[in-house]
Motif scaffolding. Structure first.
Motif, PDB file in Angstrom:
ATOM      1  N   HIS A  12      41.851  27.405  49.597  1.00 15.63           N
ATOM      2  CA  HIS A  12      42.597  28.546  48.858  1.00 15.63           C
ATOM      3  C   HIS A  12      43.718  27.688  48.349  1.00 15.63           C
ATOM      4  CE1 HIS A  12      40.550  31.140  50.998  1.00 15.63           C
ATOM      5  NE2 HIS A  12      40.420  30.320  52.379  1.00 15.63           N
ATOM      6  N   GLN A  85      41.023  28.662  36.351  1.00 19.55           N
ATOM      7  CA  GLN A  85      42.251  29.311  36.664  1.00 19.55           C
ATOM      8  C   GLN A  85      42.134  29.386  38.418  1.00 19.55           C
ATOM      9  OE1 GLN A  85      42.448  33.621  35.225  1.00 19.55           O
ATOM     10  NE2 GLN A  85      40.545  33.460  34.061  1.00 19.55           N
ATOM     11  N   ASP A  86      43.066  29.361  38.858  1.00 18.94           N
ATOM     12  CA  ASP A  86      43.793  28.752  39.869  1.00 18.94           C
ATOM     13  C   ASP A  86      43.971  29.984  40.956  1.00 18.94           C
ATOM     14  OD1 ASP A  86      46.784  29.025  39.261  1.00 18.94           O
ATOM     15  OD2 ASP A  86      46.340  26.790  40.027  1.00 18.94           O
ATOM     16  N   GLY A  87      44.326  31.510  40.477  1.00 17.39           N
ATOM     17  CA  GLY A  87      44.667  32.909  40.497  1.00 17.39           C
ATOM     18  C   GLY A  87      46.541  32.425  40.539  1.00 17.39           C
ATOM     19  N   LYS A  88      46.971  31.769  39.771  1.00 19.71           N
ATOM     20  CA  LYS A  88      48.402  32.113  39.188  1.00 19.71           C
ATOM     21  C   LYS A  88      48.500  31.362  38.110  1.00 19.71           C
ATOM     22  CE  LYS A  88      50.248  31.417  43.441  1.00 19.71           C
ATOM     23  NZ  LYS A  88      50.872  29.967  44.643  1.00 19.71           N
ATOM     24  N   GLN A  90      46.308  29.700  34.459  1.00 17.79           N
ATOM     25  CA  GLN A  90      44.818  29.172  33.565  1.00 17.79           C
ATOM     26  C   GLN A  90      45.276  27.921  32.577  1.00 17.79           C
ATOM     27  OE1 GLN A  90      42.787  32.403  32.168  1.00 17.79           O
ATOM     28  NE2 GLN A  90      43.476  31.421  29.961  1.00 17.79           N
ATOM     29  N   TRP A 109      38.327  29.192  39.610  1.00 15.24           N
ATOM     30  CA  TRP A 109      37.393  29.725  38.869  1.00 15.24           C
ATOM     31  C   TRP A 109      37.047  29.148  37.563  1.00 15.24           C
ATOM     32  CZ3 TRP A 109      35.097  34.323  39.774  1.00 15.24           C
ATOM     33  CH2 TRP A 109      34.460  34.917  38.629  1.00 15.24           C
ATOM     34  N   PHE A 138      35.850  37.711  40.184  1.00 18.20           N
ATOM     35  CA  PHE A 138      36.661  37.426  39.626  1.00 18.20           C
ATOM     36  C   PHE A 138      37.991  38.093  41.083  1.00 18.20           C
ATOM     37  CE2 PHE A 138      41.476  36.721  37.240  1.00 18.20           C
ATOM     38  CZ  PHE A 138      41.655  35.675  37.952  1.00 18.20           C
ATOM     39  N   GLU A 139      38.103  39.578  41.056  1.00 19.98           N
ATOM     40  CA  GLU A 139      39.014  39.910  41.876  1.00 19.98           C
ATOM     41  C   GLU A 139      38.457  39.855  43.569  1.00 19.98           C
ATOM     42  OE1 GLU A 139      41.342  42.033  40.990  1.00 19.98           O
ATOM     43  OE2 GLU A 139      40.974  41.934  39.112  1.00 19.98           O
ATOM     44  N   LYS A 142      40.832  36.245  43.816  1.00 17.10           N
ATOM     45  CA  LYS A 142      41.710  36.048  43.725  1.00 17.10           C
ATOM     46  C   LYS A 142      42.345  37.064  45.207  1.00 17.10           C
ATOM     47  CE  LYS A 142      43.310  39.659  40.174  1.00 17.10           C
ATOM     48  NZ  LYS A 142      43.757  40.143  38.854  1.00 17.10           N
ATOM     49  N   LYS A 145      41.617  33.276  47.206  1.00 17.68           N
ATOM     50  CA  LYS A 145      43.649  32.819  46.849  1.00 17.68           C
ATOM     51  C   LYS A 145      44.317  33.294  47.843  1.00 17.68           C
ATOM     52  CE  LYS A 145      43.213  29.702  44.544  1.00 17.68           C
ATOM     53  NZ  LYS A 145      43.464  28.160  45.039  1.00 17.68           N
ATOM     54  N   THR A 146      44.175  34.396  48.860  1.00 16.98           N
ATOM     55  CA  THR A 146      45.152  35.342  48.999  1.00 16.98           C
ATOM     56  C   THR A 146      45.492  34.941  50.322  1.00 16.98           C
ATOM     57  OG1 THR A 146      44.491  37.256  48.330  1.00 16.98           O
ATOM     58  CG2 THR A 146      46.664  36.252  46.864  1.00 16.98           C
TER      59      THR A 146
END
Length: 147
Positions: A12, A85-88, A90, A109, A138-139, A142, A145-146
């Motif tokens: 994560h 991409q890591d959620g924050k 790119q 990602w 992708f959703e 995210k 990752k949280t």
């Protein structure tokens, strides 16, 4: 990182900065060059090898993340872009040298695009194929990752 951090927490917390270009040792002589991935070149034992080829230049591959799997991508021929991409954040990395590969860690990602004519992408993976390791939305990524 604290030693009591679980593997799940690490996945994560992985960021695109944890992905890196690794130079593959090569041996060059008048007959040509050989590049060798063995021993400690990559930080995992290879359990699966596959490659992409004949990818149209306007096509996109990837479009997913892995929960536990590590991958090492090499452009054996031609070039292509890897969007991480890591959620924050790119980042775009162009692979175009057969002696340099991109290590992608779990929890990142990835999308592959802009394939040149005749390009070949070799992938070394830390695990055999397991559908349950993929995050294909992708959703959902995210949310992963949280957690």
């Amino acid at each position: 990182m604290a030693s009591n951090t679980s593997a799940q927490e690490i996945e994560h917390m992985t960021s695109i900065e944890d992905c890196e270009i690794i130079e593959v040792p090569k041996i060059k002589d008048p007959r040509g060059t050989i590049a060798v991935v063995e021993k400690d070149v990559i930080p995992f034992e290879t359990k699966r090898v596959y490659y992409l080829y004949d990818v149209p230049s306007d096509a996109s591959r990837g479009g997913h993340a892995h929960k536990k799997l590590y991958q090492f991508l090499i452009a054996l021929s031609g070039s292509f872009d890897v969007i991480l991409q890591d959620g924050k954040e790119q980042k775009k990395i162009t692979l175009n040298k057969p002696n340099k590969g991109l290590l992608i860690k779990p929890g990142i990602w990835r999308e592959l695009e802009n394939f040149s004519s005749g390009s070949v992408c070799l992938v070394l993976a830390s695990e055999v194929y397991k559908e349950e390791d993929y995050i294909r939305n992708f959703e959902e990524f995210k949310l992963f990752k949280t957690r």
